[in-house]
Design an enzyme around this catalytic site. Structure first.
Site, mmCIF file in Angstrom:
data_model
loop_
_atom_site.group_PDB
_atom_site.id
_atom_site.type_symbol
_atom_site.label_atom_id
_atom_site.label_comp_id
_atom_site.label_asym_id
_atom_site.label_seq_id
_atom_site.Cartn_x
_atom_site.Cartn_y
_atom_site.Cartn_z
ATOM 1 N N SER A 35 0.807 -1.225 0.000
ATOM 2 C CA SER A 35 0.000 0.000 0.000
ATOM 3 C C SER A 35 0.840 1.276 0.000
ATOM 4 O O SER A 35 0.334 2.341 -0.328
ATOM 5 C CB SER A 35 -0.919 0.009 1.222
ATOM 6 O OG SER A 35 -0.165 -0.179 2.404
ATOM 7 N N ASP A 326 -2.614 8.015 8.070
ATOM 8 C CA ASP A 326 -3.574 7.160 8.765
ATOM 9 C C ASP A 326 -2.811 6.213 9.672
ATOM 10 O O ASP A 326 -1.630 6.429 9.930
ATOM 11 C CB ASP A 326 -4.487 6.424 7.766
ATOM 12 C CG ASP A 326 -3.715 5.464 6.869
ATOM 13 O OD1 ASP A 326 -2.534 5.161 7.171
ATOM 14 O OD2 ASP A 326 -4.286 5.009 5.858
ATOM 15 N N HIS A 329 0.082 4.598 7.231
ATOM 16 C CA HIS A 329 0.753 5.184 6.067
ATOM 17 C C HIS A 329 1.242 6.613 6.281
ATOM 18 O O HIS A 329 0.580 7.380 6.976
ATOM 19 C CB HIS A 329 -0.203 5.160 4.869
ATOM 20 C CG HIS A 329 -0.718 3.787 4.575
ATOM 21 N ND1 HIS A 329 -1.962 3.367 4.991
ATOM 22 C CD2 HIS A 329 -0.139 2.737 3.961
ATOM 23 C CE1 HIS A 329 -2.129 2.108 4.625
ATOM 24 N NE2 HIS A 329 -1.040 1.697 3.998
#
Ligand SMILES: *[C@@H]1O[C@H](CO)[C@@H](O)[C@H](O)[C@H]1NC(C)=O
Ligand SMILES: *[C@@H]1O[C@H](CO)[C@@H](O)[C@H](O)[C@H]1NC(C)=O
Ligand SMILES: *[C@@H]1O[C@H](CO)[C@@H](O)[C@H](O)[C@H]1NC(C)=O
Ligand SMILES: *[C@@H]1O[C@H](CO)[C@@H](O)[C@H](O)[C@H]1NC(C)=O
Length: 361
Positions: A35, A326, A329
């Site tokens: 991600s 978040d 990340h």
């Protein structure tokens, strides 16, 4: 008629864009990973829980658009392409229906997928992702298309000059320590990290056999310091155990790269020590313009890490002063600084050469 004007407008936009970005340094950039560098592959996975195609993701992206990036804005894949003078490589799964795939592939492709790991199954928590093995399988079809398009000799030159960015490993480590994981019954942490490195060895060799010569290998960050991990500690400290095994994994990758280099002398690589740079952010935030290094910007509850960044979550007014967007990340601001060091940093942060040197070879 209308379509013609639209494509003219697109062409003008592309030309202007070219005029304002750095000169193109390499033919293409191929991105593999999780991600941290997903630019929209997971938007195409129906069952995945690792998604970011909704607000407040993308709140600082051009047009405030949630694109599937796990960020308030751009991520390291965008910045790396920008530094290399290329548009961001498109997500592989967005191209499978394109009429002229080879054309779209020309500047590179991004195979990264939120939740992905070195080991198949590291995405268990997120139900569905494209593990690194599958990403390489997708890349092999791109390889075949390019060989057809450019011929064997042309393709070999194109691939050997291109940059291959690989950002992977965090989900494997998080997966091992995740409560409810049965991996701890099967492997000691050392055995598990060894298995990760051994598996990665085979994967890098496959990419090599499919033309790659310039590898950018990004090590695991101090993942014990991400808000989700701090949130599990009463005093909000970093999780020392996950940090320790991230370091051990990075050590393993460094030796692997040294060994590969003696085995395959025509590869060159940059290894990026994300771990140290992230710790520098945390220990000397003001040097980098950060004021908040513990809490996520977007989320709810303790450290904004009890609830993920979903539409009902709050987000901070100034994203540039937070390290974390978040619970897992980095913000666009942090990703920009990471990429600056990958590209122009020096030893021991980026080792043995930086990406600018790698690209110019
Ligand atoms: C696809 O793109 C390639 C490379 O630009 C080009 O040579 C080829 O003619 C294109 N094919 C079609 C059907 O448009
Ligand atoms: C919290 O972190 C500190 C420092 O790493 C550690 O000593 C302590 O055991 C942790 N507490 C819990 C509940 O994990
Ligand atoms: C890349 O690898 C080749 C072969 O080992 C070596 O001769 C060359 O010096 C390397 N390039 C750089 C910039 O390190
Ligand atoms: C947001 O944070 C950045 C980085 O710390 C700072 O330079 C900027 O002045 C802040 N903006 C506002 C509006 O406070």
């Amino acid at each position: 008629m209308a379509a013609k004007y639209i494509s003219l407008a697109v062409a003008c936009f592309l030309l202007l864009r070219c005029a304002y970005t750095d000169a193109q340094m390499v033919p293409a950039v191929f991105v593999f990973g999780d991600s941290l560098v997903d630019v929209g592959n997971n938007n195409h996975l129906k069952l995945s829980l690792a998604k970011a195609d909704f607000p407040h993701n993308g709140v600082d992206f051009p047009g405030k658009k949630p694109t599937g990036r796990f960020s308030n804005g751009k991520n390291a894949a965008d910045f790396l392409a920008e530094k290399l003078g290329l548009p961001t490589s498109p997500p592989y799964l967005s191209l499978t229906s394109a009429t002229n795939k080879s054309n779209a592939f020309l500047g590179g492709v991004n195979f990264a997928s939120g939740g992905a790991g070195i080991l198949d199954g590291s995405d268990n928590i997120f139900k569905q992702s494209i593990p690194l093995n599958k990403q390489i399988e997708y890349y092999s079809t791109v390889y075949g298309d390019m060989v057809q398009q450019l011929g064997a000799v042309g393709a070999q030159k194109y691939f050997s000059k291109s940059i291959y960015g690989i950002v992977i490993g965090s989900n494997d480590i998080l997966g091992y320590f995740h409560s409810g994981s049965d991996l701890r019954d099967k492997y000691t942490p050392q055995q598990y990290v060894d298995l990760m490195v051994l598996t990665l060895r085979g994967q890098l060799k496959r990419i090599y056999n499919l033309g790659a010569r310039k590898l950018v290998m990004v090590g695991a960050g101090a993942i014990g310091c991400c808000p989700s991990q701090r949130n599990q500690n009463k005093t909000g400290e970093c999780n020392q155990e996950t940090n320790y095994w991230s370091l051990k994994y990075n050590e393993g990758v460094r030796s692997l790269l040294l060994e590969l280099k003696s085995d395959l002398p025509d590869i060159n690589y940059s290894f990026f020590d994300t771990y140290t740079v992230l710790l520098n952010f945390i220990q000397k935030p003001s040097v980098y313009g950060f004021t908040e290094v513990k809490a996520a910007c977007c989320g709810l509850g303790n450290l904004n890490a009890k609830v993920a960044c979903v539409p009902i979550s709050h987000y901070c007014p100034n994203r540039s002063d937070h390290v974390f967007w978040d619970l897992y990340h980095p913000t666009e601001a942090a990703a920009r600084i990471f990429t600056y060091y990958i590209f122009d940093g020096s030893q021991p942060i980026v080792y043995p050469i930086n990406v600018r040197q790698l690209a110019l070879m």
